[in-house]
Scaffold this active site. Structure first.
Site, PDB file in Angstrom:
ATOM      1  N   SER A  46       0.860  -1.180   0.000  1.00 38.89           N
ATOM      2  CA  SER A  46       0.000   0.000   0.000  1.00 38.89           C
ATOM      3  C   SER A  46       0.897   1.231   0.000  1.00 38.89           C
ATOM      4  O   SER A  46       1.893   1.281   0.738  1.00 38.89           O
ATOM      5  CB  SER A  46      -0.905   0.010   1.233  1.00 38.89           C
ATOM      6  OG  SER A  46      -1.796   1.114   1.200  1.00 38.89           O
ATOM      7  N   GLU A  47       0.561   2.221  -0.823  1.00 36.18           N
ATOM      8  CA  GLU A  47       1.486   3.330  -1.046  1.00 36.18           C
ATOM      9  C   GLU A  47       1.736   4.178   0.188  1.00 36.18           C
ATOM     10  O   GLU A  47       2.728   4.923   0.245  1.00 36.18           O
ATOM     11  CB  GLU A  47       1.000   4.219  -2.186  1.00 36.18           C
ATOM     12  CG  GLU A  47      -0.176   5.109  -1.867  1.00 36.18           C
ATOM     13  CD  GLU A  47      -0.498   6.065  -3.009  1.00 36.18           C
ATOM     14  OE1 GLU A  47      -0.356   7.272  -2.800  1.00 36.18           O
ATOM     15  OE2 GLU A  47      -0.883   5.611  -4.087  1.00 36.18           O
ATOM     16  N   ASN A  48       0.874   4.094   1.196  1.00 36.17           N
ATOM     17  CA  ASN A  48       1.120   4.864   2.406  1.00 36.17           C
ATOM     18  C   ASN A  48       2.138   4.200   3.323  1.00 36.17           C
ATOM     19  O   ASN A  48       2.440   4.730   4.396  1.00 36.17           O
ATOM     20  CB  ASN A  48      -0.189   5.121   3.163  1.00 36.17           C
ATOM     21  CG  ASN A  48      -0.895   3.851   3.579  1.00 36.17           C
ATOM     22  OD1 ASN A  48      -0.962   2.895   2.826  1.00 36.17           O
ATOM     23  ND2 ASN A  48      -1.438   3.828   4.781  1.00 36.17           N
ATOM     24  N   SER A  88       8.197   3.875   0.789  1.00 31.40           N
ATOM     25  CA  SER A  88       7.158   3.262  -0.027  1.00 31.40           C
ATOM     26  C   SER A  88       7.241   3.748  -1.473  1.00 31.40           C
ATOM     27  O   SER A  88       7.137   2.958  -2.416  1.00 31.40           O
ATOM     28  CB  SER A  88       5.782   3.589   0.561  1.00 31.40           C
ATOM     29  OG  SER A  88       4.758   2.981  -0.179  1.00 31.40           O
TER      30      SER A  88
END
Length: 211
Positions: A46-48, A88
Protein backbone atom coordinates in the site's frame (compact mmCIF):
# COMPACT_ATOMS: atom_id res chain seq x y z
CA UNK A 1 -25.09 -10.01 -18.31
CA UNK A 2 -22.76 -8.05 -16.02
CA UNK A 3 -20.25 -9.06 -13.39
CA UNK A 4 -20.67 -7.45 -9.98
CA UNK A 5 -17.74 -5.50 -8.56
CA UNK A 6 -16.97 -8.44 -6.30
CA UNK A 7 -16.95 -10.82 -9.28
CA UNK A 8 -14.64 -8.45 -11.16
CA UNK A 9 -12.25 -8.34 -8.21
CA UNK A 10 -12.32 -12.13 -7.84
CA UNK A 11 -11.62 -12.65 -11.56
CA UNK A 12 -8.59 -10.37 -11.36
CA UNK A 13 -7.32 -11.98 -8.16
CA UNK A 14 -7.33 -15.42 -9.82
CA UNK A 15 -4.96 -14.20 -12.52
CA UNK A 16 -2.23 -12.91 -10.17
CA UNK A 17 0.46 -15.59 -9.84
CA UNK A 18 1.54 -16.92 -6.46
CA UNK A 19 4.52 -15.10 -4.97
CA UNK A 20 3.84 -11.80 -6.76
CA UNK A 21 4.32 -8.37 -5.18
CA UNK A 22 1.20 -6.30 -5.83
CA UNK A 23 0.06 -2.75 -5.13
CA UNK A 24 -3.67 -2.18 -4.68
CA UNK A 25 -4.95 1.29 -5.55
CA UNK A 26 -7.76 3.22 -3.93
CA UNK A 27 -11.35 2.42 -4.87
CA UNK A 28 -12.46 -0.81 -6.53
CA UNK A 29 -9.02 -2.49 -6.32
CA UNK A 30 -9.13 -2.77 -2.52
CA UNK A 31 -11.77 -5.52 -2.89
CA UNK A 32 -9.18 -7.80 -4.54
CA UNK A 33 -7.39 -8.32 -1.21
CA UNK A 34 -10.04 -10.67 0.20
CA UNK A 35 -9.59 -13.24 -2.59
CA UNK A 36 -5.97 -14.21 -1.85
CA UNK A 37 -4.99 -16.94 0.58
CA UNK A 38 -1.92 -16.79 2.83
CA UNK A 39 -0.38 -19.87 1.19
CA UNK A 40 -0.23 -18.03 -2.15
CA UNK A 41 2.45 -15.78 -0.62
CA UNK A 42 1.24 -12.73 -2.53
CA UNK A 43 2.93 -9.71 -0.97
CA UNK A 44 0.53 -6.76 -1.01
CA UNK A 45 1.85 -3.19 -0.93
CA UNK A 46 0.00 0.00 0.00
CA UNK A 47 1.49 3.33 -1.05
CA UNK A 48 1.12 4.86 2.41
CA UNK A 49 3.81 2.47 3.64
CA UNK A 50 2.71 -1.15 4.13
CA UNK A 51 4.15 -4.38 2.76
CA UNK A 52 2.49 -7.68 3.58
CA UNK A 53 -1.03 -6.27 3.94
CA UNK A 54 -3.92 -8.70 4.46
CA UNK A 55 -7.67 -8.57 4.96
CA UNK A 56 -8.97 -8.50 8.52
CA UNK A 57 -10.35 -11.86 9.61
CA UNK A 58 -13.94 -12.09 10.91
CA UNK A 59 -14.06 -10.80 14.47
CA UNK A 60 -10.45 -9.57 14.41
CA UNK A 61 -9.97 -6.31 16.29
CA UNK A 62 -9.07 -3.19 14.34
CA UNK A 63 -5.70 -1.54 14.92
CA UNK A 64 -6.36 2.20 14.39
CA UNK A 65 -2.73 2.66 13.32
CA UNK A 66 -2.99 0.03 10.55
CA UNK A 67 -4.86 1.58 7.63
CA UNK A 68 -4.31 1.23 3.89
CA UNK A 69 -4.12 4.11 1.41
CA UNK A 70 -7.92 4.13 1.18
CA UNK A 71 -8.10 4.69 4.98
CA UNK A 72 -9.61 1.24 5.52
CA UNK A 73 -8.46 -1.03 8.37
CA UNK A 74 -6.16 -3.90 7.41
CA UNK A 75 -3.76 -6.29 9.12
CA UNK A 76 -0.30 -7.70 8.43
CA UNK A 77 0.84 -11.14 7.37
CA UNK A 78 3.54 -12.67 9.54
CA UNK A 79 6.74 -10.90 8.50
CA UNK A 80 4.88 -7.89 7.09
CA UNK A 81 6.05 -4.37 7.82
CA UNK A 82 5.14 -0.71 7.69
CA UNK A 83 7.50 2.17 7.02
CA UNK A 84 7.98 5.78 5.94
CA UNK A 85 6.05 7.13 2.98
CA UNK A 86 9.32 8.01 1.20
CA UNK A 87 10.49 4.38 1.39
CA UNK A 88 7.16 3.26 -0.03
CA UNK A 89 7.55 5.58 -3.02
CA UNK A 90 11.10 4.32 -3.54
CA UNK A 91 9.64 0.83 -3.89
CA UNK A 92 7.04 2.12 -6.35
CA UNK A 93 9.48 4.10 -8.48
CA UNK A 94 12.28 1.55 -8.30
CA UNK A 95 10.59 -1.25 -10.27
CA UNK A 96 10.04 -3.49 -7.24
CA UNK A 97 6.31 -4.12 -7.82
CA UNK A 98 5.28 -6.96 -10.12
CA UNK A 99 1.72 -5.67 -10.51
CA UNK A 100 -0.22 -2.52 -9.77
CA UNK A 101 -4.03 -2.69 -9.72
CA UNK A 102 -5.73 0.67 -10.31
CA UNK A 103 -9.20 1.99 -10.95
CA UNK A 104 -9.82 4.01 -14.08
CA UNK A 105 -12.02 6.56 -15.80
CA UNK A 106 -10.69 5.82 -19.30
CA UNK A 107 -8.16 3.55 -20.99
CA UNK A 108 -7.12 4.13 -24.60
CA UNK A 109 -6.42 1.42 -27.15
CA UNK A 110 -2.69 2.20 -26.72
CA UNK A 111 -2.88 1.64 -22.96
CA UNK A 112 -2.98 5.30 -21.90
CA UNK A 113 -4.68 5.68 -18.52
CA UNK A 114 -6.85 8.48 -17.14
CA UNK A 115 -7.84 7.80 -13.54
CA UNK A 116 -7.38 10.88 -11.39
CA UNK A 117 -9.57 13.69 -12.74
CA UNK A 118 -12.84 14.08 -14.61
CA UNK A 119 -11.63 17.46 -15.83
CA UNK A 120 -14.45 19.36 -14.15
CA UNK A 121 -13.81 23.10 -13.66
CA UNK A 122 -13.52 24.11 -10.03
CA UNK A 123 -13.22 20.53 -8.75
CA UNK A 124 -10.00 19.90 -6.84
CA UNK A 125 -8.23 16.67 -7.85
CA UNK A 126 -4.75 15.27 -7.26
CA UNK A 127 -2.99 12.50 -9.13
CA UNK A 128 -1.31 11.28 -5.93
CA UNK A 129 0.92 8.22 -6.27
CA UNK A 130 -0.82 6.86 -9.37
CA UNK A 131 1.65 8.48 -11.78
CA UNK A 132 4.54 6.88 -9.86
CA UNK A 133 2.86 3.49 -9.88
CA UNK A 134 2.11 3.41 -13.61
CA UNK A 135 5.76 4.03 -14.53
CA UNK A 136 7.29 1.94 -11.74
CA UNK A 137 5.24 -1.28 -11.69
CA UNK A 138 6.16 -4.07 -14.11
CA UNK A 139 2.51 -4.52 -15.09
CA UNK A 140 -0.47 -2.20 -14.62
CA UNK A 141 -3.92 -3.78 -14.55
CA UNK A 142 -7.10 -1.72 -14.38
CA UNK A 143 -10.35 -2.65 -12.65
CA UNK A 144 -13.30 -0.54 -13.81
CA UNK A 145 -16.81 -0.64 -15.21
CA UNK A 146 -17.03 -0.88 -18.99
CA UNK A 147 -19.17 2.24 -19.43
CA UNK A 148 -20.08 5.37 -17.48
CA UNK A 149 -23.42 5.74 -15.70
CA UNK A 150 -24.86 7.34 -18.83
CA UNK A 151 -23.57 4.56 -21.08
CA UNK A 152 -20.48 6.24 -22.53
CA UNK A 153 -17.50 3.93 -23.23
CA UNK A 154 -14.56 3.97 -20.85
CA UNK A 155 -12.44 1.97 -23.32
CA UNK A 156 -11.70 4.47 -26.06
CA UNK A 157 -9.48 5.22 -29.05
CA UNK A 158 -8.11 8.37 -27.36
CA UNK A 159 -8.53 9.48 -23.76
CA UNK A 160 -10.34 12.80 -23.40
CA UNK A 161 -9.61 13.15 -19.66
CA UNK A 162 -6.33 14.24 -18.02
CA UNK A 163 -3.80 11.42 -18.29
CA UNK A 164 -2.12 9.52 -15.48
CA UNK A 165 0.34 7.71 -17.76
CA UNK A 166 1.06 6.89 -21.38
CA UNK A 167 1.05 3.33 -22.78
CA UNK A 168 1.14 1.85 -19.30
CA UNK A 169 -1.92 -0.45 -19.03
CA UNK A 170 -1.50 -4.11 -19.92
CA UNK A 171 -4.87 -5.59 -18.90
CA UNK A 172 -8.38 -4.38 -18.04
CA UNK A 173 -11.10 -6.15 -16.02
CA UNK A 174 -14.60 -4.75 -16.48
CA UNK A 175 -18.13 -5.83 -15.65
CA UNK A 176 -18.47 -7.10 -19.24
CA UNK A 177 -15.09 -8.56 -20.22
CA UNK A 178 -11.38 -9.05 -19.60
CA UNK A 179 -9.14 -7.42 -22.19
CA UNK A 180 -5.44 -7.04 -22.97
CA UNK A 181 -3.81 -4.03 -24.54
CA UNK A 182 -1.78 -5.20 -27.54
CA UNK A 183 0.08 -3.35 -30.33
CA UNK A 184 -3.08 -3.86 -32.40
CA UNK A 185 -5.39 -2.45 -29.70
CA UNK A 186 -7.86 -4.12 -27.33
CA UNK A 187 -7.88 -7.93 -27.40
CA UNK A 188 -10.80 -9.61 -25.60
CA UNK A 189 -9.75 -12.56 -23.42
CA UNK A 190 -13.21 -13.41 -22.06
CA UNK A 191 -16.75 -12.06 -22.05
CA UNK A 192 -19.54 -12.48 -19.51
CA UNK A 193 -21.90 -15.35 -20.40
CA UNK A 194 -24.76 -14.32 -22.65
CA UNK A 195 -23.10 -11.22 -24.09
CA UNK A 196 -22.29 -11.45 -27.79
CA UNK A 197 -19.38 -9.81 -29.57
CA UNK A 198 -21.54 -7.22 -31.28
CA UNK A 199 -22.99 -5.99 -27.97
CA UNK A 200 -19.53 -5.76 -26.41
CA UNK A 201 -18.22 -3.83 -29.40
CA UNK A 202 -21.18 -1.45 -29.20
CA UNK A 203 -20.24 -0.67 -25.57
CA UNK A 204 -16.60 0.00 -26.49
CA UNK A 205 -15.18 3.15 -28.05
CA UNK A 206 -12.39 1.43 -30.01
CA UNK A 207 -12.12 -1.65 -32.25
CA UNK A 208 -11.90 -5.06 -30.57
CA UNK A 209 -10.20 -8.28 -31.54
CA UNK A 210 -11.05 -11.58 -29.86
CA UNK A 211 -8.80 -14.30 -28.49
Amino acid sequence: MKRTREQMAEALARDIPDGATVNLGIGMPVAVLKYWRAEQEILVHSENGILGMRELEPGESVDPDMMNAAKLPVALLRGGSYFHHADSFAMMRGGHLDYCILGGYQVSQRGDLANWSLGQPGVAAAVGGAMDLVVGAKQVWVLMEHTTRDGQPRLVSECSLPLTGLRCVRRIYTDLATLEVTPEGFKVLDVVPGLDREALQAATGAPLTFA
